[in-house]
Design an enzyme around this catalytic site. Structure first.
Site, PDB file in Angstrom:
ATOM      1  N   GLN A  85       0.818  -1.204   0.000  1.00  0.00           N
ATOM      2  CA  GLN A  85       0.000   0.000   0.000  1.00  0.00           C
ATOM      3  C   GLN A  85       0.856   1.259   0.000  1.00  0.00           C
ATOM      4  O   GLN A  85       2.083   1.207   0.135  1.00  0.00           O
ATOM      5  CB  GLN A  85      -0.918  -0.002   1.222  1.00  0.00           C
TER       6      GLN A  85
ATOM      7  N   HIS B  46       0.296   5.779   1.030  1.00  0.00           N
ATOM      8  CA  HIS B  46      -0.584   6.807   1.567  1.00  0.00           C
ATOM      9  C   HIS B  46      -0.294   8.149   0.889  1.00  0.00           C
ATOM     10  O   HIS B  46       0.857   8.444   0.534  1.00  0.00           O
ATOM     11  CB  HIS B  46      -0.378   6.965   3.070  1.00  0.00           C
TER      12      HIS B  46
ATOM     13  N   GLU C  91       3.945   8.032   8.473  1.00  0.00           N
ATOM     14  CA  GLU C  91       3.931   7.178   9.653  1.00  0.00           C
ATOM     15  C   GLU C  91       5.330   6.669   9.954  1.00  0.00           C
ATOM     16  O   GLU C  91       6.280   6.915   9.189  1.00  0.00           O
ATOM     17  CB  GLU C  91       2.974   6.000   9.444  1.00  0.00           C
TER      18      GLU C  91
ATOM     19  N   HIS D 250       4.792   0.291   0.850  1.00  0.00           N
ATOM     20  CA  HIS D 250       5.183  -0.447   2.047  1.00  0.00           C
ATOM     21  C   HIS D 250       4.167  -1.531   2.377  1.00  0.00           C
ATOM     22  O   HIS D 250       3.023  -1.503   1.904  1.00  0.00           O
ATOM     23  CB  HIS D 250       5.304   0.504   3.244  1.00  0.00           C
TER      24      HIS D 250
ATOM     25  N   ARG E 208      -4.399   0.573  -1.766  1.00  0.00           N
ATOM     26  CA  ARG E 208      -3.808  -0.752  -1.944  1.00  0.00           C
ATOM     27  C   ARG E 208      -3.320  -0.932  -3.377  1.00  0.00           C
ATOM     28  O   ARG E 208      -4.056  -0.679  -4.334  1.00  0.00           O
ATOM     29  CB  ARG E 208      -4.823  -1.855  -1.635  1.00  0.00           C
TER      30      ARG E 208
END
Length: 315
Positions: free
Chosen positions: A95, A97, A114, A171, A191
């Protein structure tokens, strides 16, 4: 009187989850496929509530709006951070972001940068971190042809490793890994590949190929780690969105808070937290916020704690 804000975690079922959140931390899990403990969260998809004290029963989102002084009177309209413990009994999807600009335009929420602290990992466990495509066109072609082994970068992991995962990074957390994740307060995930798995209803989960192409960074660049150890404190990262530290406490430790507020997760140990003359028993699996106005705290015991504070873009 300003008190620590002890949080009630929110448990989330996932098809790739397991039972470690119960077996290791003692949480009451909804099933044997529980993947995430949203430890400190004000996100609408998993709002944590204050467990005890003056604000007991209040959601963190509500508290953030009603009492901004507890968070340094921030300019961010939403509580900007979210911390999780993730139990990946099976691998998560591959996936990526979006950043804030894309996230706000297309999803109406923050982007998602993150980071991961590896709490535990099975022998031979790996994450996917990055890709080998040099351009969007090459990436799209490799995805179309299913050349996953050529496209994706696999990295072995062990307990104590740390990875910074900026928005735009391809990642996936591999099977047999437990992590503490510190992230922006966003639940937007695109995804790229899900190993052709099907859910209980027999359907494959949705993929988001075009969105992934739109937001992925080309070429991939590994984040550079500049860890610093100062006594019982390890500095993992100080970034735009969050600063993350590990406290390895033996016997006693005094923390002088200079940040707007501090998020704390107890990964190991038990003992006592002292704040303004009051004492609180703390133990493995607890999560709390030290709000603005608390200057000095003392911890007595032996602990491993993951600690974060907001970066400049989160204030």
């Amino acid at each position: 009187m300003i008190q620590p804000l002890f949080m009630q975690p929110v448990l989330q079922e996932k098809m790739w989850g397991g039972t470690k959140l119960r077996d290791i931390y003692g949480y009451s899990i909804p099933s044997d496929h529980t993947g995430e403990c949203w430890a400190i969260s004000a996100h609408p998809d998993g709002i944590g509530k204050i467990a005890i004290g003056t604000f007991a029963g209040m959601g963190l989102d509500e508290l953030y709006q009603a009492h901004p002084e507890l968070f340094g009177n921030p300019s961010s309209p939403v509580f900007p951070l979210l911390t999780k413990i993730i139990d990946a009994a099976d691998a998560l999807s591959v996936q990526v972001h979006p950043d804030d600009a894309y996230g706000m335009e297309h999803e109406g929420e923050l982007g998602k940068t993150e980071c991961w602290y590896i709490i535990d990992a099975d022998e031979g466990a790996e994450i996917i971190y990055g890709h080998n495509a040099l351009s969007k066109e090459e990436f799209a072609e490799m995805v179309k042809e299913g050349k996953w082994s050529d496209l994706l970068r696999y990295v072995p992991v062990k307990r104590g490793d740390f990875f910074f995962v900026p928005s735009g990074t391809i990642h996936a957390i591999g099977a047999g890994i437990t992590i503490l994740e510190t992230q922006q307060s966003s639940n937007t995930t695109y995804r790229v590949y899900d190993f052709d798995r099907v859910e209980q209803n027999g359907q494959k989960r949705d993929l988001h190929i075009q969105e992934s192409i739109d937001v992925t960074t080309f070429p991939h660049v590994d984040a550079v780690n500049h860890f610093k150890v100062d006594g019982m404190v390890t500095t993992f990262i100080e970034s735009d969105y969050f600063n993350v530290y590990k406290w390895d406490i033996t016997e006693s430790f005094t923390y002088r808070q200079t940040a707007a507020y501090t998020l704390v997760s107890v990964l190991e140990g038990e003992g006592v937290l002292e704040v303004a003359g009051d004492s609180y028993a703390i133990m493995k699996g607890m999560h709390f916020v030290l709000p603005n106005g608390i200057a000095d705290v003392r911890l007595d015991g032996n602990f491993e704690m993951l600690v974060s504070t907001p970066g400049p873009k989160s204030l």
